[in-house]
Design a protein around this motif. Structure first.
Motif, PDB file in Angstrom:
ATOM      1  N   GLN A  75       0.818  -1.221   0.000  1.00 20.52           N
ATOM      2  CA  GLN A  75       0.000   0.000   0.000  1.00 20.52           C
ATOM      3  C   GLN A  75       0.850   1.269   0.000  1.00 20.52           C
ATOM      4  O   GLN A  75       0.331   2.360  -0.163  1.00 20.52           O
ATOM      5  N   TYR A 100     -13.053   3.506  -4.105  1.00 20.84           N
ATOM      6  CA  TYR A 100     -12.176   2.845  -3.125  1.00 20.84           C
ATOM      7  C   TYR A 100     -10.744   3.300  -3.352  1.00 20.84           C
ATOM      8  O   TYR A 100      -9.992   3.555  -2.407  1.00 20.84           O
ATOM      9  N   ARG A 104      -8.472   6.586  -0.945  1.00 23.22           N
ATOM     10  CA  ARG A 104      -7.252   6.238  -0.225  1.00 23.22           C
ATOM     11  C   ARG A 104      -6.004   6.914  -0.775  1.00 23.22           C
ATOM     12  O   ARG A 104      -4.899   6.568  -0.406  1.00 23.22           O
TER      13      ARG A 104
ATOM     14  N   ASN B 136      -4.576  -0.499   4.212  1.00 24.16           N
ATOM     15  CA  ASN B 136      -3.725  -1.298   5.101  1.00 24.16           C
ATOM     16  C   ASN B 136      -4.500  -2.497   5.633  1.00 24.16           C
ATOM     17  O   ASN B 136      -5.671  -2.692   5.296  1.00 24.16           O
ATOM     18  N   VAL B 137      -3.855  -3.296   6.478  1.00 20.97           N
ATOM     19  CA  VAL B 137      -4.441  -4.571   6.900  1.00 20.97           C
ATOM     20  C   VAL B 137      -5.826  -4.400   7.538  1.00 20.97           C
ATOM     21  O   VAL B 137      -6.786  -5.072   7.163  1.00 20.97           O
ATOM     22  N   ASP B 139      -7.862  -1.814   7.385  1.00 21.84           N
ATOM     23  CA  ASP B 139      -8.759  -1.238   6.382  1.00 21.84           C
ATOM     24  C   ASP B 139      -9.318  -2.350   5.498  1.00 21.84           C
ATOM     25  O   ASP B 139     -10.525  -2.442   5.240  1.00 21.84           O
ATOM     26  N   ARG B 140      -8.422  -3.252   5.053  1.00 20.72           N
ATOM     27  CA  ARG B 140      -8.852  -4.354   4.193  1.00 20.72           C
ATOM     28  C   ARG B 140      -9.831  -5.251   4.928  1.00 20.72           C
ATOM     29  O   ARG B 140     -10.824  -5.710   4.384  1.00 20.72           O
TER      30      ARG B 140
END
Lengths: 356, 231
Positions: A75, A100, A104, B136-137, B139-140
C-alpha cells in the motif's frame, strides 16, 4: 530515467523464483514473457510486495522497496495492479469500486481526472451497476480505471486479456495502447501470447524456470532466429510506420521511402502503427516485378542468410529505412537466386496485418 | 413465577440462560474473529492441530470438559491466583462468570468454524487489489472481509447463542445449581424431573424445543439463501 532494479527470491512449495539481478527501464511497456510456470506472475507479485515471503532487494529509482526480508508494504509502493480476472469488489457498485481507490489517495497526491479516465476507458454509463452484472471486458475496463485512479508510479498487468474473447481482446489492446501513450505510465505486462508482445512491448523480460533469462528490446528479440516469440508460425517481423489516409481502397503505411499497403481499413487514431509480417509470407525477387498481384514490394538489402531445418533458410533483410525483415525461403531458391550478404533485392509481402 | 397453561414456572433460569448465552456470543465473536481469521490464512501444517483443538468440544463429552474446567478453576489453583493478582475477588467455580468462561470453551467451534469458512471464501486477490489501492491490513479487513463474511457472522452468532442455551454437562460440572447464579434452563428441567414435577418440565421442555427449532430454521434459511458452510 528511473529504473526498477533488484534481485528477488521467493520460494512457493516446489517452485522457487530466483530472478537474478535485473534492471528495468521504467518507460513504455515492459512485457514479462514466458511459458506458464516460468515465474512471471510470481515475479510481478514479488515486485508488488504482495507475497510476504519475498526476499532479496528491490529499488524503485532510489526508493528501497525490499531489503532482505524487510519489505515496504504494497500500500506504500504506489502500484496500480490489474489482475487476470479483474478482482472487482463484488459487494460494491462500479462507482464504489473506483472510489475505493480515490478515497485512499495520500494527501500529497493530486487526484486523477475521474470523468476523463472513466470516459476514456468506456465505462461512463455503467458507474451505478453492480459489478456482477458486467461482461468480462467491462469488468477488465473497470479494473483498469480503478488502477489508474490510484495515480500509480507503475502499472502492473497480469495477463489482463486472458479471460476475454477475441473481440474484447482487440478492443482492450487498443485501450491499453491508448492509456500508455496518454498517461505515460510505465507498464509491467505479463503475457504468454507473442502477438500481444509484438503489439505492445518496448522491452521484454524473458523468463524460464523462475529465472530472468534475458532482457532486451522488441527489435533485438525479433532479430534472433531462435526468439521465443516465434511460435508455430515461424519467424515474425514487426515493422513500424505512419498510417496515411485511404487510397484505392487500401491503407498506406509510410516507412521511410517504402510504402506498405494494407487492406485493413479500420479507423486508426494513432500516429504510428505496428505491422506484423510472417517470414513465410515474404518472397524475394532480384528485380522489381511489375506484373504481379502482390502489391507490397519493398527494396531491401540482405544482411544474413541463416540456415534452418528441412532445407529452408531464413534471410534477414534491411529495409530502406533501417527496419529489419525476415524472409523464409527454401535452400533451393536461395541457391537459384545466388543470395549473398549485401545483395540488393526486393521483398514481396503476400500478406500483412496490423499487429492484433 | 408466572403461570403458563396453569403451571407455575420460574422464569429466573430462562433469564439467566439468555444472559449467559448473550455474553458468550459477544465474547466468542470478539475472540473468535481474529482466531478464525488467523486460521483461515494459515498455510503451515500446524493448522491441523489448531483445527482439531477448536473442534474438540464437538466430540468431547461435555462432562469431560466441565471436569477439567472445574479442576483448572479450583479456587486455590493457579488460574484463580492469577486473577486475584489482577484484583478479581470472586471465584470461577459455581459462579455466573465461571459459567460464561466455560460456555466460551464449550461453544468455541460453533463460532470459529462458520467464521473460518466465511473468511476462507474471501478471495485473496480481492485483498491484494485493496492493498494496491493503499488499504492497510485493518482497512482491508473492515472494508472487504467483514462485508463479504456477514452471513458467516450471522450463522456464528446464532449457532453460538443456541448451543450455549442448550448446554448441560459443563453447567452441571462447573456451575452446579444455584438459583439466580448458575441454575440454567437445562438444569432446571433436570431438577423438575428428578422431583417428579413433570408439568413444569413439560412447559420448559416445550419452550426449549420451539426455541431450538426456530433457531435452526433461521440458520438453514440463511444457509439456503446465501450458501454459507457450517460445521
Amino acid at each position: 530515467m528511473t529504473t526498477l532494479s533488484g534481485n528477488l527470491y521467493l520460494k512457493l512449495g516446489n517452485f522457487a523464483l530466483n530472478s537474478g539481478y535485473f534492471e528495468l527501464p521504467l518507460e513504455g511497456v515492459t512485457v514479462l514473457f514466458g511459458r506458464s510456470g516460468s515465474g512471471k506472475s510470481t515475479l510481478l507479485r514479488a515486485i508488488s510486495g504482495l507475497d510476504k515471503h519475498t526476499e532479496g532487494e528491490l529499488y524503485f529509482g532510489d526508493v528501497c522497496w525490499q531489503n532482505g526480508r524487510q519489505a515496504l508494504p504494497t500500500q506504500k509502493r504506489h502500484i496500480g495492479f490489474v489482475f487476470q480476472d479483474a478482482a472487482l469488489f463484488p459487494h460494491m457498485t462500479v462507482r464504489q469500486n473506483l472510489m475505493y481507490a480515490v478515497k485512499r489517495l495520500p494527501k500529497s497526491v493530486q487526484p486523477a481526472d475521474f470523468a476523463e479516465i472513466v470516459s476514456r476507458v468506456g465505462i461512463a454509463d455503467k458507474l451505478d451497476r453492480g459489478v456482477n452484472f458486467l461482461s468480462g471486458g467491462e469488468k477488465q475496463r473497470v479494473a483498469i480505471a480503478r488502477a489508474l485512479l490510484t495515480r500509480p508510479d507503475i502499472l502492473c498487468m497480469d495477463e489482463p486479456l486472458s479471460a476475454l474473447d477475441w473481440r474484447s481482446k482487440a478492443e482492450m489492446l487498443t485501450l491499453i495502447e491508448d492509456i500508455v501513450s496518454a498517461y505515460q505510465i510505465p507498464v509491467l505486462y505479463i503475457t504468454h501470447a507473442p502477438a500481444e508482445v509484438e503489439r505492445l512491448a518496448n522491452q521484454i523480460v524473458f523468463m524460464a524456470n523462475g529465472q530472468i533469462e534475458r532482457i532486451e528490446t522488441l527489435q533485438e528479440s525479433l532479430s534472433r532466429i531462435d526468439s521465443p516469440l516465434f511460435d508455430d508460425e515461424g519467424a515474425v517481423s514487426v515493422l513500424q510506420g505512419i498510417p496515411l489516409s485511404v487510397e484505392h481502397g487500401l491503407r498506406p503505411i509510410q516507412m521511410g521511402a517504402n510504402t506498405l499497403w494494407l487492406s485493413d481499413l479500420t479507423e486508426l487514431k494513432k500516429s504510428s502503427v505496428r505491422v506484423r509480417v510472417l517470414a513465410k509470407d515474404v518472397s524475394l525477387a532480384l528485380s522489381d516485378p511489375q506484373q504481379l498481384s502482390i502489391i507490397n514490394h519493398l527494396s531491401a538489402t540482405v544482411l544474413a542468410i541463416l540456415p534452418e531445418q528441412n532445407h529452408r533458410v531464413l534471410v534477414r533483410l534491411e529495409l530502406a529505412d533501417g527496419q529489419k525483415l525476415f524472409s523464409a525461403i527454401t535452400e533451393h531458391s536461395a541457391q537459384r537466386l545466388q543470395l549473398a550478404n549485401g545483395m540488393k533485392l526486393f521483398a514481396l509481402i503476400k500478406s500483412v496485418a496490423l499487429a492484433e | 413465577m408466572v403461570t403458563i397453561f396453569g403451571v407455575e414456572v420460574s422464569l429466573q433460569p430462562i433469564w439467566l440462560t439468555l444472559e449467559v448465552a448473550a455474553w458468550t456470543t459477544v465474547i466468542l465473536l470478539l475472540i473468535g474473529t481474529p482466531l478464525a481469521w488467523w486460521m483461515a490464512r494459515m498455510q503451515s501444517a500446524s493448522k491441523i492441530v489448531l483445527e482439531a483443538l477448536v473442534a474438540l468440544p464437538l466430540v468431547l463429552p461435555p462432562t469431560v470438559l466441565g471436569f477439567y474446567l472445574l479442576i483448572i478453576f479450583n479456587p486455590n489453583g493457579y488460574v484463580t491466583e492469577f486473577l486475584r493478582f489482577f484484583g478479581y475477588e470472586g471465584q470461577l467455580t459455581f459462579s455466573k462468570t465461571g459459567l460464561i468462561v466455560g460456555s466460551v470453551f464449550y461453544s468455541l467451534p460453533f463460532a470459529v468454524q462458520p467464521l473460518m469458512h466465511a473468511f476462507e471464501a474471501v478471495p485473496q486477490k480481492l485483498l491484494d487489489a485493496a492493498a494496491t489501492m493503499r488499504a492497510n491490513v485493518l482497512d482491508r479487513f473492515f472494508t472487504i472481509v467483514l462485508p463479504l463474511s456477514q452471513r458467516g457472522f450471522l450463522v456464528a452468532a446464532t449457532l453460538t447463542f443456541a448451543h450455549t442455551v442448550g448446554e448441560f454437562g459443563v453447567v452441571l460440572m462447573l456451575g452446579g445449581n444455584i438459583p439466580g447464579e448458575t441454575r440454567m434452563v437445562s438444569i432446571d428441567i433436570f431438577d423438575h424431573v428428578e422431583s417428579l414435577e413433570y408439568d413444569q418440565a413439560h412447559v420448559l421442555s416445550a419452550m426449549m424445543l420451539i426455541f431450538s427449532l426456530l433457531v435452526l430454521m433461521l440458520v438453514y434459511g440463511i444457509n439456503r439463501r446465501f450458501g454459507v458452510k457450517v460445521g
